[in-house]
Each structure stands twice: as structure tokens, then as C-alpha cells.
Design an enzyme around this catalytic site. Structure first.
Site, short mmCIF file in Angstrom:
data_model
loop_
_atom_site.label_atom_id
_atom_site.label_comp_id
_atom_site.label_asym_id
_atom_site.label_seq_id
_atom_site.Cartn_x
_atom_site.Cartn_y
_atom_site.Cartn_z
N GLU A 1 5.73 -53.24 -12.86
CA GLU A 1 6.84 -54.01 -13.08
C GLU A 1 8.32 -53.57 -12.38
O GLU A 1 9.20 -53.37 -12.95
CB GLU A 1 6.95 -54.22 -14.49
CG GLU A 1 5.81 -54.64 -15.24
CD GLU A 1 6.05 -55.79 -16.11
OE1 GLU A 1 7.14 -56.27 -16.38
OE2 GLU A 1 4.83 -56.08 -16.89
N GLY B 1 -3.86 -57.65 -14.02
CA GLY B 1 -4.22 -57.26 -15.53
C GLY B 1 -4.79 -58.53 -16.16
O GLY B 1 -4.54 -59.57 -16.44
C1 LIG Z 1 -2.73 -50.38 -14.30
C2 LIG Z 1 -1.93 -51.36 -13.52
C3 LIG Z 1 -1.72 -52.43 -13.95
C4 LIG Z 1 -1.11 -53.60 -12.99
N1 LIG Z 1 -1.06 -54.87 -13.46
C5 LIG Z 1 -0.41 -55.67 -12.63
C6 LIG Z 1 -0.49 -57.21 -12.79
O1 LIG Z 1 -0.82 -57.61 -14.00
N2 LIG Z 1 -0.10 -57.98 -11.90
C7 LIG Z 1 0.58 -57.49 -10.77
O2 LIG Z 1 0.90 -58.59 -9.82
N3 LIG Z 1 0.42 -56.47 -10.40
C8 LIG Z 1 0.15 -55.53 -11.26
N4 LIG Z 1 0.15 -54.04 -10.99
C9 LIG Z 1 0.87 -53.65 -9.56
C10 LIG Z 1 2.07 -52.75 -9.71
O3 LIG Z 1 2.94 -53.81 -10.09
C11 LIG Z 1 2.25 -52.22 -8.38
O4 LIG Z 1 1.33 -51.09 -8.29
C12 LIG Z 1 3.79 -51.96 -8.08
O5 LIG Z 1 4.51 -53.09 -8.01
C13 LIG Z 1 4.00 -50.97 -6.86
O6 LIG Z 1 3.31 -51.58 -5.74
P1 LIG Z 1 2.42 -50.51 -5.04
O7 LIG Z 1 1.16 -49.96 -5.80
O8 LIG Z 1 1.72 -51.23 -3.81
O9 LIG Z 1 3.08 -49.33 -4.38
P2 LIG Z 1 4.09 -49.32 -3.12
O10 LIG Z 1 5.34 -50.62 -3.44
O11 LIG Z 1 3.40 -49.53 -1.80
O12 LIG Z 1 4.83 -47.99 -3.38
C14 LIG Z 1 4.21 -46.81 -3.09
C15 LIG Z 1 5.37 -45.91 -3.09
O13 LIG Z 1 6.36 -46.08 -2.04
C16 LIG Z 1 7.51 -46.05 -2.34
N5 LIG Z 1 8.33 -47.04 -1.82
C17 LIG Z 1 8.21 -48.45 -1.77
N6 LIG Z 1 9.25 -49.03 -1.15
C18 LIG Z 1 10.03 -48.13 -0.77
C19 LIG Z 1 11.27 -48.13 0.08
N7 LIG Z 1 11.97 -49.36 0.16
N8 LIG Z 1 12.03 -46.78 0.12
C20 LIG Z 1 11.37 -45.92 -0.34
N9 LIG Z 1 10.35 -45.68 -0.97
C21 LIG Z 1 9.70 -46.90 -1.25
C22 LIG Z 1 7.53 -46.34 -4.04
O14 LIG Z 1 8.70 -45.73 -4.55
C23 LIG Z 1 6.27 -45.62 -4.31
O15 LIG Z 1 6.44 -44.49 -4.73
C24 LIG Z 1 -0.33 -53.18 -11.75
C25 LIG Z 1 -0.85 -51.76 -11.27
C26 LIG Z 1 -1.21 -50.86 -12.06
C27 LIG Z 1 -1.57 -49.72 -11.58
#
Ligand SMILES: Cc1cc2nc3c(=O)[nH]c(=O)nc-3n(C[C@H](O)[C@H](O)[C@H](O)COP(=O)(O)OP(=O)(O)OC[C@H]3O[C@@H](n4cnc5c(N)ncnc54)[C@H](O)[C@@H]3O)c2cc1C
Length: 650
Positions: free
Chosen positions: A442, A202
Site C-alpha cells: 500500500e 490478495g
Molecule cells: C503480502 C503482500 C500482499 C500484497 N497484496 C497486494 C494486493 O492485494 N494487490 C496489489 O495490487 N498489490 C499487492 N501487493 C504488492 C505491493 O503493493 C507491492 O509489493 C508494493 O507496491 C511494492 O512494489 P514492489 O514489490 O514491486 O517493489 P518496488 O516498487 O520495486 O520497490 C523495491 C525497492 O525499491 C525502492 N524504490 C522503488 N522506487 C524507488 C525510487 N523512485 N527511488 C528510490 N527507491 C525506490 C523501494 O523503496 C523498495 O525498497 C502485495 C504485496 C505483498 C508482499
């Protein structure tokens, strides 16, 4: 507008209840703190019509962002709003006053920002809570002196680069690598592969000048785990620094006022002092030093800045939930559909028991969750190094529960206002898109809930092993006594008693925790490793996480009630609490699945839900008026929607 229509808006909205409670006192309980400061911010926003989109519709004014603007325009105006608020002193002291003096005010104002626009709250939150919080919690004096004041004054703009394309929830798996060059006393940051690009950051796409980069630290070929570094990514003219590449994440389904971006680092050098070193340091000669020897604990310490974000996400979610309910419930008190007798008057939506069942339990939950969110903020405020683990558990459980509730409520409110829910001016449908992201950022809600159950299990096993009482801080002390017994026949008065409500919620949590421990030990006895065991026991873990959350939310409600003297306010709180518990039982199949309730008693609970809805119906307007949302933040639909849609208003 003709007289008949005028009367419709005058009389129906003022439906009186059997007793009346003080809505101002109720608002104080719901907001918890800083009511005047919240009102100050409403005035500030309403006082700048151009910037905050304040427009007249019918006989009222409404403030709302224009979500039909392009992504670029939404980003620009969000930043302008922030700079204006900064100039007006909104953020004074946010990073420079001691936490106990400023945190609650900071959270209160952020909640208001969220009710106006999620992008506004998130853009401010990233700068102050994530970037600023990282400096505060992970940095030491040299970082505080250099960065906190300039951040507070917006002389620089910070972002927080943790997530990568290949790793989000699993932060420990991130692939960005930082090495140390002792000849120049610099760290060198690299993005070694495409999956290591920082993603969703962000502020990174346009406005941020600096970032905290989370990266694997490699010293003399040895990986020391994830560490946090300060990096300047743009110069004073907004040009991206050499050895950094930035790309835009582009259009999103909501939150387009935030410029999320992607970042790559190529042999990007920063001074040794830029390591945020409260947890670990590297000497000028290149020796790794940390007082925390256990890598798990060291990693947990690096996650500290995320906690305040989680605390505010829950409370911000409640504010936008209140906007949705404020609009849908007020509309249901003026909108009529069908009559029950030939030539009879059409019936108000909220006089249909089914419509009450759709909206009033969500309202009761919103009260319960607001009290829980206030409890969490106080827990956070009184934090000590020892309480960090407890706060992690509560903030994870409540962040997940409250943000899920936010989505369910906004969807129901959008349907409850019928076709009007499609109009962006009516806010509800738009808020649903704007807040959708909360369930995954978060801390993904599902992952957070797993962590809650894991923490409860570990406390249970540790107490058993050491033969000590279970943790009061986690509210598990009830398990040291014998399990509560649920009466075989549940009457209305039993169902509404705090004793029964406490018993049933404790019974469920205690039993699920014991079952979880048994299941885990069963799989471990078969030779499955610890982590593997936790993946196959996910069903019971999921039930347990919810049980913990529901019980602790209930307890925070009881605590609020205990401080209110007997009278109308206490009476209405009692009805809301009972509806909260009844709907929680009705919606969670675990009460029947594990036999905490007989089918006959489950039917009694269902009947009680309908009865409580009918009793709360006369108080619906007073209850939404007590939620602390200024009329300007609602929409024309909440008031005189005929006037607002009249030909003369076109
Ligand atoms: C609009 C927006 C703003 C953001 N801003 C920031 C920012 O400023 N800084 C920053 O660092 N990040 C930011 N993020 C990132 C955000 O924090 C991540 O998207 C979030 O941590 C989830 O990670 P991922 O998208 O890789 O999903 P993943 O972690 O890959 O998860 C995908 C799916 O897998 C499932 N899953 C994951 N692990 C497991 C497990 N152990 N067991 C079962 N299921 C599991 C989850 O429940 C989820 O449904 C932002 C994201 C968005 C969309």
C-alpha cells in the site's frame, strides 16, 4: 504454585505511582472512538473458542491464531472467521451506509482484527477497502447498485489487481493492456509479457471471484494511461474463468492466512460497463471522454482507493504494537534478573534504567502515534475533493512512520522478553513476521516519504512564486514568521515546555524545507531535469519527510492534551509527550547535523530521556492497561507465567 511466587505476581504488578490517572478515560483518548464496538468484537471473538483459538493457560484465557498450521489451513480458517463475523453482522453497513456514519466504526473493528491476526485484517481490508473502495471511489451509480451490496454480504469476494511482477511502486509503468472493441462493445484485457502478470494479489490464489484490474487503456492506438476495470475471475463454483490464468504466490514469511496469487489475462473480454468510469469513460462508439484533462491529475484520481488502506494500516500497526508492548512491559514487571547486592533480592527488569530506556520511549511514541492516527482518521472522514492532496501527504507520512515504529517496537519487545520471545505462544516474535510486509505494501515507505517531501517543496515554491502565505493545512504557516530561537542552555523545565518542543520541531522542518528548495534550485541551475534533481537531493528530502511527520504527530498530541482538564490524566500525558519529543530529538541525528542543538544541549536531552523514563516507570502498568487491548489478546507471559508453565499445566 507456592505462596512466595503467588505474592510475586500480586504485589509487583500493582506497583503504585505517585499519582494515579483514570485508565478508562485514557483508553478513550487512545482509541479515539467506538470503544463499545471494539469491546463487542472482543466478546464476539472470545465467544467462539474453536474458531478464534481461545484456550486456557494457567488461570486465564487467551485468543490467538495457530501460526504453526499449514498455509492451506491458515487460509481456510481465516476465510471461516470472516464468514462467521459476517453472519454476526460485523460488516453490516460497511459499504452501504454513508461514509461519515460508518468509516470510523469500520476502522475501529479493523484495528481489533489486526491485533488478533494480520491476515484477518488484510483479507477483510482487501475485500472492503481495496475492491469495495475501488467500486465506491472509481465507479459510478451503475457499479454501486450492482456491486456494493453483494460485496458487503460476501455473496462475491473481491480482490485488487494493481501490482505486476515488473512494476509495484511505479504503478504508471504497469504493462497490462486493455483495448476496446466497438463491434461488441467490450474491453479486451491482455497480459502482454511475463513482467505484466499481476503479482501478490490478495485473495486471487483461491477465494476471490472478482477483481479490479488496473491496466493501460489503449483507444484507437493511443495510450490514455492507467484505468481500472471489473473482471470476474472465478465462477460460482470457484472455477477459474476462461482466458484467465491464476497461480499461487506460495508460502510467505508471515501473512499466510492470505492467499496471494498471480493473474494472467489472454484476450479476456468484459462488457464496456465494467470500466470504473468516475474519472474517465469510453463511449459505445469508442471515444475516450474525461473531465480531467491533465494526465497527472487523472492518474492521481485512480489512486484514491489506496488512501483508506493507508489510513487503516497505520492504525492497525498501532494495535499490534500495543500487543507487543502490553506483553513485554507486563513481563518486565514480574520477571527478575540478578541482584545488586550479595544475597539481595533479584531486580525487576523494569527497575533497570536500561530496560526502561528500551521500552518506555517506545510506549510514549505509541501514545503519540495513536493520537496521530486518530487525527488522520478524522481528516479522512471530513475529506473533500480539495483536501485529497493534503490527506495523501498525511497518510503517506504517518503510514510510513507508524509501520516502521511497529517493526522497531516488536523487535525490541521480542528481545526484551528474552528467550520467551521465540515461543509462538508469546505472540511478539510472530507478530513481527506477520506485520513485516506493511513497510512495502500500500505504498512503499521510502517512496511515500519521497512524495511527502516533494509535496512540501511544491507548496513552498508555489507560495513563494505567488507571494502568498504557506499552507495551514500542511502546518507550514509557522514558516511565515521568523525562525524560532532555541535557548543556549536547556533546563529540564524548558525541555518539557510545549513552547520549546514546538519551536525545535518547527525550526527543523522550516530549515530543512528551505535547504531542500536551495539544493533543488542549485542542481536545476546546473541543467538537471526536475525528476533527476529530486533523486540526487534524496538525503535532505529524507530528513524533511521525517521532520514533517514528527512535527505533525507532536501537534496531534498537543491537541488531545488541550481537551483534557488539569489533573492526573493531563499530568501523565505531559510526561508522555515530553518523552516522545525527547526521544525523537535523541534518535534523529539531523538536530545535531544542521546545528539546531549544541552538543551540550543534545546531552541535556539525553539526560532528560532517562529522567522521564524513571518518572513514567511507576505508571507503566496503568499505561499499558490503557491501550485498549483485551487481556485475552496478550499472552501467558503478560500474567502469571509461572502458573501457565507449571507441571500441572503441561
Ligand atoms: C503480502 C503482500 C500482499 C500484497 N497484496 C497486494 C494486493 O492485494 N494487490 C496489489 O495490487 N498489490 C499487492 N501487493 C504488492 C505491493 O503493493 C507491492 O509489493 C508494493 O507496491 C511494492 O512494489 P514492489 O514489490 O514491486 O517493489 P518496488 O516498487 O520495486 O520497490 C523495491 C525497492 O525499491 C525502492 N524504490 C522503488 N522506487 C524507488 C525510487 N523512485 N527511488 C528510490 N527507491 C525506490 C523501494 O523503496 C523498495 O525498497 C502485495 C504485496 C505483498 C508482499
Amino acid at each position: 504454585m507456592d505462596n512466595a511466587h503467588r505474592a510475586m505476581f500480586r504485589t509487583q504488578v500493582l506497583t503504585q505511582g505517585l499519582f494515579e490517572f483514570d485508565t478508562k478515560e485514557m483508553r478513550k483518548l487512545v482509541d479515539g472512538d467506538h470503544v463499545e464496538e471494539r469491546d463487542w468484537l472482543y466478546r464476539l471473538m472470545n465467544g467462539n473458542p474453536e474458531l478464534f483459538g481461545v484456550k486456557q493457560r494457567g488461570d486465564k484465557m487467551f485468543a490467538s491464531p495457530d501460526y504453526n498450521q499449514s498455509m492451506e489451513q491458515q487460509r481456510e480458517i481465516t476465510m471461516k472467521r470472516i464468514m462467521y463475523m459476517s453472519k454476526q453482522g460485523t460488516f453490516d453497513g460497511w459499504l452501504t451506509l454513508p461514509a461519515h456514519e460508518i468509516d470510523l466504526k469500520k476502522f475501529a473493528l479493523l484495528e481489533l482484527c489486526a491485533a488478533f491476526d494480520h491476515s484477518l485484517a488484510i483479507k477483510i481490508g482487501v475485500h472492503f477497502l481495496l475492491w469495495g473502495g475501488a467500486i465506491q471511489f472509481l465507479g459510478t451509480k451503475r457499479h454501486h447498485d450492482k456491486w456494493l451490496e453483494v460485496t458487503e454480504k460476501y455473496l462475491i469476494i473481491g480482490c485488487f489487481a494493481m501490482t505486476e511482477l515488473g512494476h509495484g511502486s511505479n504503478v504508471r509503468g504497469i504493462e497490462t493492456v486493455t483495448t476496446y472493441d466497438s463491434s461488441t462493445e467490450e474491453f479486451v484485457i491482455n497480459t502482454p509479457c511475463e513482467s505484466a502478470q499481476k503479482y501478490w494479489i490478495g485473495g486471487a490464489a483461491i477465494h476471490a471471484t472478482h477483481t479490479v484490474v488496473f491496466s493501460q487503456l489503449e483507444i484507437n492506438g493511443k495510450r490514455e494511461g492507467v484505468h481500472a476495470f471489473i473482471a470476474q475471475i472465478r465462477d460460482a463454483n470457484g472455477n477459474v474463468c476462461p482466458h484467465v490464468h491464476v497461480a499461487d504466490c506460495g508460502n510467505k514469511i508471515g501473512l499466510n492466512g492470505v492467499d496471494n496469487g498471480r493473474i494472467w489475462f489472454h484476450n479476456f473480454r468484459i462488457p464496456r460497463e465494467n470500466l470504473l468510469n468516475s474519472v474517465a469513460d469510453v463511449s459505445s462508439a469508442g471515444h475516450y471522454i474525461s473531465s480531467i484533462k491533465d494526465p497527472d491529475q487523472r492518474f492521481a484520481a485512480f489512486m484514491a482507493p489506496l488512501v483508506s488502506g493507508r489510513v487503516t494500516l497505520g492504525s492497525g500497526a498501532m494495535y499490534s504494537t500495543k500487543v507487543g508492548l502490553g506483553i513485554a512491559i507486563r513481563y518486565s514487571l514480574t520477571r527478575r534478573a540478578f541482584s545488586l547486592a550479595t544475597n539481595g533480592p533479584e531486580v525487576l527488569l523494569l527497575d533497570y534504567p536500561s530496560h526502561q530506556r528500551r521500552l518506555l520511549p517506545l510506549l510514549a511514541k505509541t501514545y503519540a502515534y495513536s493520537f496521530a492516527s486518530n487525527f488522520l482518521k478524522m481528516l479522512y472522514l471530513k475529506r473533500t475533493p480539495e483536501s485529497n492532496k493534503i490527506i495523501h501527504v498525511y497518510s503517506s507520512a504517518f503510514k510510513a512512520t507508524l509501520t516502521w515504529h511497529n517493526m522497531t517496537t516488536l523487535q525490541e519487545c521480542r528481545e526484551a522478553i528474552g528467550g520467551q520471545g521465540l515461543k509462538t505462544e508469546n505472540r511478539v516474535g510472530q507478530l513481527r513476521s506477520e506485520f513485516d510486509v506493511q513497510s512495502t505494501f500500500e505504498g512503499d515507505n521510502n517512496v511515500l516519504m519521497q512524495q511527502v517531501s516533494k509535496a512540501l517543496l511544491s507548496e513552498f515554491l508555489s507560495a513563494k512564486k505567488r507571494n502568498r502565505p504557506l499552507s495551514r493545512e500542511l502546518g507550514l504557516e509557522h514558516m511565515d514568521n521568523s525562525s524560532p530561537v532555541i535557548p543556549s542552555q536547556l533546563t529540564s523545565s524548558i525541555l518539557r515546555s510545549t513552547q520549546f518542543q514546538t519551536d525545535i520541531l518547527c525550526l527543523r522542518e522550516g530549515d530543512l524545507l528551505k535547504r531542500f528548495a536551495e539544493e533543488v534550485s542549485h542542481y536545476q541551475a546546473q541543467g538537471l531535469g526536475k525528476e533527476h534533481t529530486l533523486t540526487v537531493t534524496y538525503q535532505i528530502a529524507e530528513d524533511l519527510g521525517k521532520a514533517f511527520s514528527d512535527l505533525e504527530i507532536f501537534r496531534s498530541f498537543v491537541e488531545v492534551e488541550a481537551n483534557v482538564s488539569a489533573g492526573d490524566l493531563k499530568n501523565i500525558l505531559g510526561l508522555l509527550r515530553s518523552l516522545y519529543v525527547m526521544i525523537t530529538i535523541e534518535e534523529n541525528v539531523s538536530f545535531l547535523r544542521y546545528g539546531y542543538l549544541s552538543t551540550a544541549n543534545a546531552a541535556a536531552v539525553r539526560k532528560e530521556v532517562a529522567k522521564l523514563c524513571a518518572e513514567l516507570r511507576p505508571h507503566a502498568l496503568a499505561l499499558v492497561s490503557s491501550l485498549g487491548i483485551d487481556d485475552t489478546f496478550l499472552s501467558p507471559l503478560a500474567f502469571n507465567w509461572i502458573e501457565a508453565n507449571s507441571w500441572s499445566a503441561v
